[in-house]
Design a protein around this motif. Sequence first.
Motif, PDB file in Angstrom:
ATOM      1  N   ILE A  64       0.864  -1.174   0.000  1.00  0.00           N
ATOM      2  CA  ILE A  64       0.000   0.000   0.000  1.00  0.00           C
ATOM      3  C   ILE A  64       0.902   1.226   0.000  1.00  0.00           C
ATOM      4  O   ILE A  64       2.080   1.148   0.378  1.00  0.00           O
ATOM      5  CB  ILE A  64      -0.993   0.006   1.186  1.00  0.00           C
ATOM      6  N   GLY A  65       0.377   2.356  -0.424  1.00  0.00           N
ATOM      7  CA  GLY A  65       1.161   3.565  -0.639  1.00  0.00           C
ATOM      8  C   GLY A  65       2.079   3.948   0.496  1.00  0.00           C
ATOM      9  O   GLY A  65       3.259   4.221   0.283  1.00  0.00           O
ATOM     10  N   LYS A  66       1.569   3.994   1.725  1.00  0.00           N
ATOM     11  CA  LYS A  66       2.421   4.441   2.831  1.00  0.00           C
ATOM     12  C   LYS A  66       3.558   3.462   3.098  1.00  0.00           C
ATOM     13  O   LYS A  66       4.657   3.881   3.466  1.00  0.00           O
ATOM     14  CB  LYS A  66       1.605   4.722   4.092  1.00  0.00           C
ATOM     15  N   ASP A  67       3.339   2.160   2.867  1.00  0.00           N
ATOM     16  CA  ASP A  67       4.426   1.189   3.027  1.00  0.00           C
ATOM     17  C   ASP A  67       5.408   1.287   1.871  1.00  0.00           C
ATOM     18  O   ASP A  67       6.622   1.164   2.059  1.00  0.00           O
ATOM     19  CB  ASP A  67       3.863  -0.231   3.129  1.00  0.00           C
ATOM     20  N   TYR A  68       4.900   1.507   0.677  1.00  0.00           N
ATOM     21  CA  TYR A  68       5.762   1.708  -0.493  1.00  0.00           C
ATOM     22  C   TYR A  68       6.713   2.878  -0.247  1.00  0.00           C
ATOM     23  O   TYR A  68       7.908   2.800  -0.512  1.00  0.00           O
ATOM     24  CB  TYR A  68       4.897   1.947  -1.730  1.00  0.00           C
ATOM     25  N   ILE A  69       6.188   3.965   0.302  1.00  0.00           N
ATOM     26  CA  ILE A  69       7.008   5.145   0.583  1.00  0.00           C
ATOM     27  C   ILE A  69       8.074   4.839   1.618  1.00  0.00           C
ATOM     28  O   ILE A  69       9.259   5.097   1.411  1.00  0.00           O
ATOM     29  CB  ILE A  69       6.128   6.318   1.068  1.00  0.00           C
ATOM     30  N   SER A  70       7.650   4.283   2.750  1.00  0.00           N
ATOM     31  CA  SER A  70       8.595   4.115   3.866  1.00  0.00           C
ATOM     32  C   SER A  70       9.503   2.901   3.719  1.00  0.00           C
ATOM     33  O   SER A  70      10.625   2.914   4.222  1.00  0.00           O
ATOM     34  CB  SER A  70       7.851   4.068   5.205  1.00  0.00           C
ATOM     35  N   TRP A  71       9.073   1.873   3.020  1.00  0.00           N
ATOM     36  CA  TRP A  71       9.888   0.658   2.899  1.00  0.00           C
ATOM     37  C   TRP A  71      10.705   0.597   1.619  1.00  0.00           C
ATOM     38  O   TRP A  71      11.686  -0.119   1.537  1.00  0.00           O
ATOM     39  CB  TRP A  71       9.014  -0.588   2.965  1.00  0.00           C
ATOM     40  N   PHE A  72      10.276   1.323   0.593  1.00  0.00           N
ATOM     41  CA  PHE A  72      11.001   1.239  -0.672  1.00  0.00           C
ATOM     42  C   PHE A  72      11.411   2.597  -1.240  1.00  0.00           C
ATOM     43  O   PHE A  72      12.599   2.873  -1.417  1.00  0.00           O
ATOM     44  CB  PHE A  72      10.193   0.475  -1.737  1.00  0.00           C
ATOM     45  N   ALA A  73      10.439   3.435  -1.577  1.00  0.00           N
ATOM     46  CA  ALA A  73      10.735   4.642  -2.363  1.00  0.00           C
ATOM     47  C   ALA A  73      11.745   5.573  -1.692  1.00  0.00           C
ATOM     48  O   ALA A  73      12.760   5.918  -2.299  1.00  0.00           O
ATOM     49  CB  ALA A  73       9.440   5.398  -2.688  1.00  0.00           C
ATOM     50  N   MET A  74      11.479   5.986  -0.471  1.00  0.00           N
ATOM     51  CA  MET A  74      12.380   6.933   0.183  1.00  0.00           C
ATOM     52  C   MET A  74      13.740   6.307   0.517  1.00  0.00           C
ATOM     53  O   MET A  74      14.776   6.919   0.237  1.00  0.00           O
ATOM     54  CB  MET A  74      11.719   7.568   1.410  1.00  0.00           C
ATOM     55  N   PRO A  75      13.780   5.091   1.106  1.00  0.00           N
ATOM     56  CA  PRO A  75      15.112   4.504   1.353  1.00  0.00           C
ATOM     57  C   PRO A  75      15.911   4.309   0.069  1.00  0.00           C
ATOM     58  O   PRO A  75      17.117   4.577   0.039  1.00  0.00           O
ATOM     59  CB  PRO A  75      14.799   3.158   2.012  1.00  0.00           C
ATOM     60  N   ASN A  76      15.270   3.857  -1.000  1.00  0.00           N
ATOM     61  CA  ASN A  76      15.967   3.635  -2.268  1.00  0.00           C
ATOM     62  C   ASN A  76      16.465   4.955  -2.843  1.00  0.00           C
ATOM     63  O   ASN A  76      17.614   5.062  -3.298  1.00  0.00           O
ATOM     64  CB  ASN A  76      15.041   2.924  -3.258  1.00  0.00           C
ATOM     65  N   PHE A  77      15.616   5.968  -2.810  1.00  0.00           N
ATOM     66  CA  PHE A  77      15.986   7.283  -3.323  1.00  0.00           C
ATOM     67  C   PHE A  77      17.213   7.829  -2.583  1.00  0.00           C
ATOM     68  O   PHE A  77      18.194   8.237  -3.203  1.00  0.00           O
ATOM     69  CB  PHE A  77      14.800   8.245  -3.190  1.00  0.00           C
ATOM     70  N   TYR A  78      17.162   7.807  -1.262  1.00  0.00           N
ATOM     71  CA  TYR A  78      18.284   8.354  -0.486  1.00  0.00           C
ATOM     72  C   TYR A  78      19.534   7.479  -0.572  1.00  0.00           C
ATOM     73  O   TYR A  78      20.649   7.990  -0.486  1.00  0.00           O
ATOM     74  CB  TYR A  78      17.878   8.606   0.968  1.00  0.00           C
ATOM     75  N   PHE A  79      19.371   6.183  -0.765  1.00  0.00           N
ATOM     76  CA  PHE A  79      20.533   5.314  -0.969  1.00  0.00           C
ATOM     77  C   PHE A  79      21.320   5.784  -2.189  1.00  0.00           C
ATOM     78  O   PHE A  79      22.547   5.950  -2.137  1.00  0.00           O
ATOM     79  CB  PHE A  79      20.103   3.851  -1.155  1.00  0.00           C
ATOM     80  N   HIS A  80      20.628   6.010  -3.296  1.00  0.00           N
ATOM     81  CA  HIS A  80      21.319   6.402  -4.528  1.00  0.00           C
ATOM     82  C   HIS A  80      21.847   7.840  -4.459  1.00  0.00           C
ATOM     83  O   HIS A  80      22.940   8.117  -4.956  1.00  0.00           O
ATOM     84  CB  HIS A  80      20.424   6.171  -5.740  1.00  0.00           C
TER      85      HIS A  80
END
Length: 169
Positions: free
Chosen positions: A129-145
């Motif tokens: 779901i959107g809030k999990d996508y943001i906190s578990w994938f999108a933001m961590p992946n974005f900041y990793f790169h």
Amino acid sequence: MQYPIYDLTIMPMLRMLKNLDDIVREAETYQKADTNIEESAIVQARLFPNMRPFVFQIQAATDTAKGAAARLAGKSVPAWSDNEKTFAELHERLNKAISYLSEFEASDFASADEREIELKPAPDSYKLIGKDYISWFAMPNFYFHATTAYNILRANGVDVGKGSYLGKV
């Protein structure tokens, strides 16, 4: 209370994309000041031989940002070629991502916190779901790169610091 998608995703991503553009400018200035360094040496620089190069980190950060914005707004993710080889092309890509994210408004993300997001990295598929996508994938992946791009430049002598990464407060 609705999860403030725009404030917690789009706005910080926009800020970091602008900071990355400034960091690329600092790398460009560094390279031009030292005539013994080829532009491609910085663009293709890595932290370790089995890690992806600087150019990939910029591509991945911009892909993550545009993908998050599109998916959370219920739109198709635009496809961009990953063919950048120069600082000018990296600036162009970052500015393209900044422009794309700037097209969105907070209202585009109504109910996005509960919207089902499907990721299909071969050979798997994940539904969040959107809030999990943001906190578990999108933001961590974005900041990793974004962080890895910064670290590659720092490790290769570009005079970037915490202020370059965080930008103007």
